[in-house]
Enzyme design. Structure first.
Site, mmCIF file in Angstrom:
data_model
loop_
_atom_site.group_PDB
_atom_site.id
_atom_site.type_symbol
_atom_site.label_atom_id
_atom_site.label_comp_id
_atom_site.label_asym_id
_atom_site.label_seq_id
_atom_site.Cartn_x
_atom_site.Cartn_y
_atom_site.Cartn_z
ATOM 1 N N HIS A 132 4.771 -4.490 11.150
ATOM 2 C CA HIS A 132 5.136 -3.760 12.369
ATOM 3 C C HIS A 132 5.247 -4.706 13.566
ATOM 4 C CE1 HIS A 132 4.635 0.446 10.980
ATOM 5 N NE2 HIS A 132 3.695 -0.050 10.191
ATOM 6 N N ASP B 137 -0.071 -3.696 6.431
ATOM 7 C CA ASP B 137 -0.734 -3.154 7.624
ATOM 8 C C ASP B 137 -2.192 -3.605 7.715
ATOM 9 O OD1 ASP B 137 1.609 -1.854 8.212
ATOM 10 O OD2 ASP B 137 0.884 0.157 7.728
ATOM 11 N N HIS C 286 0.848 -1.195 0.000
ATOM 12 C CA HIS C 286 0.000 0.000 0.000
ATOM 13 C C HIS C 286 0.877 1.236 0.000
ATOM 14 C CE1 HIS C 286 0.787 -0.429 4.305
ATOM 15 N NE2 HIS C 286 0.249 0.746 4.555
ATOM 16 N N HIS D 148 1.489 3.966 1.932
ATOM 17 C CA HIS D 148 2.046 4.762 3.037
ATOM 18 C C HIS D 148 3.579 4.857 2.957
ATOM 19 C CE1 HIS D 148 -1.823 4.184 5.618
ATOM 20 N NE2 HIS D 148 -1.911 5.211 4.794
ATOM 21 N N HIS E 83 -7.411 -0.702 5.561
ATOM 22 C CA HIS E 83 -6.391 0.228 6.065
ATOM 23 C C HIS E 83 -6.194 1.340 5.033
ATOM 24 C CE1 HIS E 83 -2.722 1.539 8.081
ATOM 25 N NE2 HIS E 83 -2.049 1.398 6.966
ATOM 26 N N ASP F 279 6.034 4.830 5.013
ATOM 27 C CA ASP F 279 6.935 3.886 5.685
ATOM 28 C C ASP F 279 6.987 2.524 4.978
ATOM 29 O OD1 ASP F 279 4.252 3.590 6.638
ATOM 30 O OD2 ASP F 279 4.959 2.455 8.363
ATOM 31 N N HIS F 280 6.228 2.388 3.900
ATOM 32 C CA HIS F 280 6.254 1.154 3.093
ATOM 33 C C HIS F 280 6.860 1.373 1.707
ATOM 34 C CE1 HIS F 280 3.584 -1.215 5.850
ATOM 35 N NE2 HIS F 280 3.430 0.015 6.303
HETATM 36 ZN ZN LIG Z 1 0.005 1.792 6.448
#
Ligand SMILES: [Zn+2]
Length: 275
Positions: free
Chosen positions: A186, A148, A66, A68, A124, A70-71
């Site tokens: 995570h 996530d 996805h 985001h 998410h 941090d990905h």
């Molecule tokens: Zn995420």
């Protein structure tokens, strides 16, 4: 289901854990040749490059779940360095994705002897996808890379989707084989299981799992990957249809939830404010 439950399963020998930021895990999957690798959700290019260098690996593919940061934050630098294909959800605008994927697609990375099925798991984010492989090398256990969406003991926040969508997504993942190793993105396990205990104080498997997670963290060890059978037994977000979870939801709502979606939505909202 007669799956035996393992709370701390042996990880796949071909999957390397790359910690990043405060609690992210980036996953490097070695090809069968031992020289190439694919990476899942490289939020941090430098963290991945360090491991590629130390292991003598070249990067052959990037898989994204996805959008985001941090990905996907490491995609531009890794793509420039390696010129490898970038797979990601068609439904999300992610710079650098040149192999957009839809639900039901399969990816074959022949040089690495890897094959993944794409599972749509909106909730998410709107276009979130997960990658599932039936077998990784000689280890017969399937593996799921779910970003996530499904966490050990919990699930992602609903930033873009509805409770009904997320529940549907989690149901699809929960239907995979019980011995599937769950590679989420995570290290949230202890906080998730602490919340789960508030939802289901009478769940003995959950109490045991939390104890094991606490002792692993005290030793500085990861609690991921987990096992799907363990999620079905202890993760309240996969158990929203259980009488114990419905009772907890009723306690929050002041009335019995209308259905499983109502039960799921009530505990997801509770988790948002749980301390
Ligand atoms: Zn995420």
């Amino acid at each position: 289901m007669s799956d035996s439950i393992e709370f701390c399963p042996e990880p796949h020998a071909r999957v390397l854990t790359v910690p990043a930021f405060s609690d992210n895990y980036l996953w490097l999957i070695r090809g069968a040749d031992g020289r190439q690798a694919a990476v899942v959700d490289p939020g941090d290019a430098a963290a991945i490059q360090t491991v590629l260098d130390s292991e003598g690996l070249t990067l052959a593919a990037i898989l994204l779940t996805h959008h985001h940061a941090d990905h996907v934050g490491g995609v531009p630098a890794l793509r420039q360095a390696w010129g490898c294909p970038v797979f990601g959800p068609r439904a999300e605008a992610i710079p650098g994705v040149d192999h957009p994927l839809d639900a039901g697609d399969s990816i074959r990375l022949d040089a690495l002897d890897l094959q993944f099925d794409v599972i749509a798991v909106p909730g998410h984010t709107r276009g979130h996808i997960a990658y599932f492989t039936r077998q990784l090398g000689p280890d017969a256990r399937p593996a799921l890379f779910c970003g996530d969406t499904l966490f050990a003991g919990g699930c992602g926040r609903l930033f873009e989707g509805t409770p009904a969508q997320m529940l549907d997504s989690l149901d699809r993942l929960a239907a995979l084989p019980g011995e599937t190793l769950v590679y989420c993105a995570h290290e949230y396990t202890v906080s998730n299981l602490t919340f789960a205990r508030a939802v289901e104080p009478g769940n003995q498997a959950l109490a045991t799992r939390l104890e094991q997670a606490l002792s692993r963290r005290a030793e500085g060890k990861a609690t991921v990957p987990g096992q799907l059978a363990a999620e079905r037994a202890t993760n309240p977000f996969l158990r929203a249809d259980q009488p114990s979870v419905k009772a907890a939801a009723a306690g929050r709502l002041g009335a019995a939830p209308a259905d499983t979606v109502g039960s799921f939505a009530a505990i997801r909202e509770w988790k948002n404010v749980f301390r």
